[in-house]
Design a protein around this motif. Structure first.
Motif, PDB file in Angstrom:
ATOM      1  N   TYR A 122     -50.262  14.176  77.345  1.00 36.19           N
ATOM      2  CA  TYR A 122     -49.050  13.557  77.862  1.00 36.19           C
ATOM      3  C   TYR A 122     -49.107  13.468  79.374  1.00 36.19           C
ATOM      4  N   ALA A 123     -48.547  12.392  79.889  1.00 37.79           N
ATOM      5  CA  ALA A 123     -48.328  12.316  81.321  1.00 37.79           C
ATOM      6  C   ALA A 123     -47.244  13.319  81.696  1.00 37.79           C
ATOM      7  N   GLY A 159     -42.296  17.018  77.279  1.00 36.16           N
ATOM      8  CA  GLY A 159     -41.036  17.606  76.844  1.00 36.16           C
ATOM      9  C   GLY A 159     -40.017  16.591  76.359  1.00 36.16           C
ATOM     10  N   ARG A 160     -40.270  15.316  76.601  1.00 37.55           N
ATOM     11  CA  ARG A 160     -39.340  14.270  76.157  1.00 37.55           C
ATOM     12  C   ARG A 160     -39.964  13.357  75.104  1.00 37.55           C
ATOM     13  N   PHE A 161     -41.251  13.088  75.230  1.00 39.08           N
ATOM     14  CA  PHE A 161     -41.943  12.186  74.305  1.00 39.08           C
ATOM     15  C   PHE A 161     -42.851  12.998  73.394  1.00 39.08           C
ATOM     16  N   THR A 162     -42.984  12.526  72.170  1.00 36.58           N
ATOM     17  CA  THR A 162     -43.890  13.153  71.215  1.00 36.58           C
ATOM     18  C   THR A 162     -44.701  12.085  70.508  1.00 36.58           C
ATOM     19  N   THR A 178     -51.284   4.524  61.487  1.00 34.96           N
ATOM     20  CA  THR A 178     -50.188   4.242  62.416  1.00 34.96           C
ATOM     21  C   THR A 178     -49.955   5.429  63.338  1.00 34.96           C
ATOM     22  N   VAL A 179     -49.659   5.127  64.571  1.00 36.74           N
ATOM     23  CA  VAL A 179     -49.308   6.134  65.565  1.00 36.74           C
ATOM     24  C   VAL A 179     -47.882   5.870  66.030  1.00 36.74           C
ATOM     25  N   TYR A 180     -47.144   6.939  66.229  1.00 40.28           N
ATOM     26  CA  TYR A 180     -45.751   6.839  66.653  1.00 40.28           C
ATOM     27  C   TYR A 180     -45.575   7.500  68.012  1.00 40.28           C
ATOM     28  N   LEU A 181     -44.633   6.995  68.763  1.00 40.68           N
ATOM     29  CA  LEU A 181     -44.232   7.635  70.007  1.00 40.68           C
ATOM     30  C   LEU A 181     -42.722   7.811  69.957  1.00 40.68           C
ATOM     31  N   GLN A 182     -42.312   9.040  69.729  1.00 43.51           N
ATOM     32  CA  GLN A 182     -40.890   9.364  69.742  1.00 43.51           C
ATOM     33  C   GLN A 182     -40.470   9.646  71.173  1.00 43.51           C
ATOM     34  N   GLU A 209     -36.100   5.070  84.575  1.00 45.48           N
ATOM     35  CA  GLU A 209     -37.480   4.917  85.051  1.00 45.48           C
ATOM     36  C   GLU A 209     -38.495   4.812  83.920  1.00 45.48           C
ATOM     37  N   ASP A 210     -38.067   4.990  82.687  1.00 50.22           N
ATOM     38  CA  ASP A 210     -38.937   4.755  81.541  1.00 50.22           C
ATOM     39  C   ASP A 210     -38.988   3.281  81.156  1.00 50.22           C
ATOM     40  N   THR A 211     -38.166   2.483  81.791  1.00 46.79           N
ATOM     41  CA  THR A 211     -38.135   1.057  81.488  1.00 46.79           C
ATOM     42  C   THR A 211     -39.477   0.412  81.812  1.00 46.79           C
ATOM     43  N   ALA A 212     -40.060  -0.243  80.830  1.00 47.58           N
ATOM     44  CA  ALA A 212     -41.376  -0.867  80.992  1.00 47.58           C
ATOM     45  C   ALA A 212     -41.753  -1.575  79.698  1.00 47.58           C
TER      46      ALA A 212
END
Length: 120
Positions: free
Chosen positions: A58-59, A64-67, A76-80, A87-90
């Protein structure tokens, strides 16, 4: 081919789950990563997972926020993504390659991107 989905508009503090589905090739010996790119910014690595042993990276900005997780059977891969911030907008891209380091040049296959917008 990689197909990314799950983006959308969410308020600060909200959650989204991104999916990256692979077709036409096996992920058994691959790493899958999520990158993101905001307007005027360089593409940055967010998270990666090694499909063979499940090790994850993880970056610092998302720890602590993304899994990140994988479903081997579905390829399939998931990003929760929880506790989202403006600032996560992208545009978020998934990519497949032979190395799990978060360096774009190491990845051979890229999905089309999915927009994530976090409103303040």
């Amino acid at each position: 081919q990689l197909q990314a989905s799950g983006g959308g508009l969410v308020q600060t503090g909200g959650s989204l789950r991104l999916s990256c589905a692979a077709s036409g090739f096996t992920l058994d010996d691959s790493a899958i990563a999520w990158f993101r790119q905001a307007p005027g910014e360089e593409r940055e690595g967010v998270s990666s997972i090694d499909f063979s042993d499940g090790s994850t990276y993880y970056a610092e900005s998302v720890k602590g926020r993304f899994t990140i997780s994988r479903d081997n059977a579905k390829g399939t891969v998931y990003l929760q993504m929880n506790s989202l911030k403006p600032e996560d907008t992208a545009v978020y891209y998934c990519a497949a390659g032979g190395d799990s380091l978060l360096i774009p040049g190491l990845y051979d296959y890229w999905g089309q991107g999915t927009q994530v917008t976090v409103s303040s």
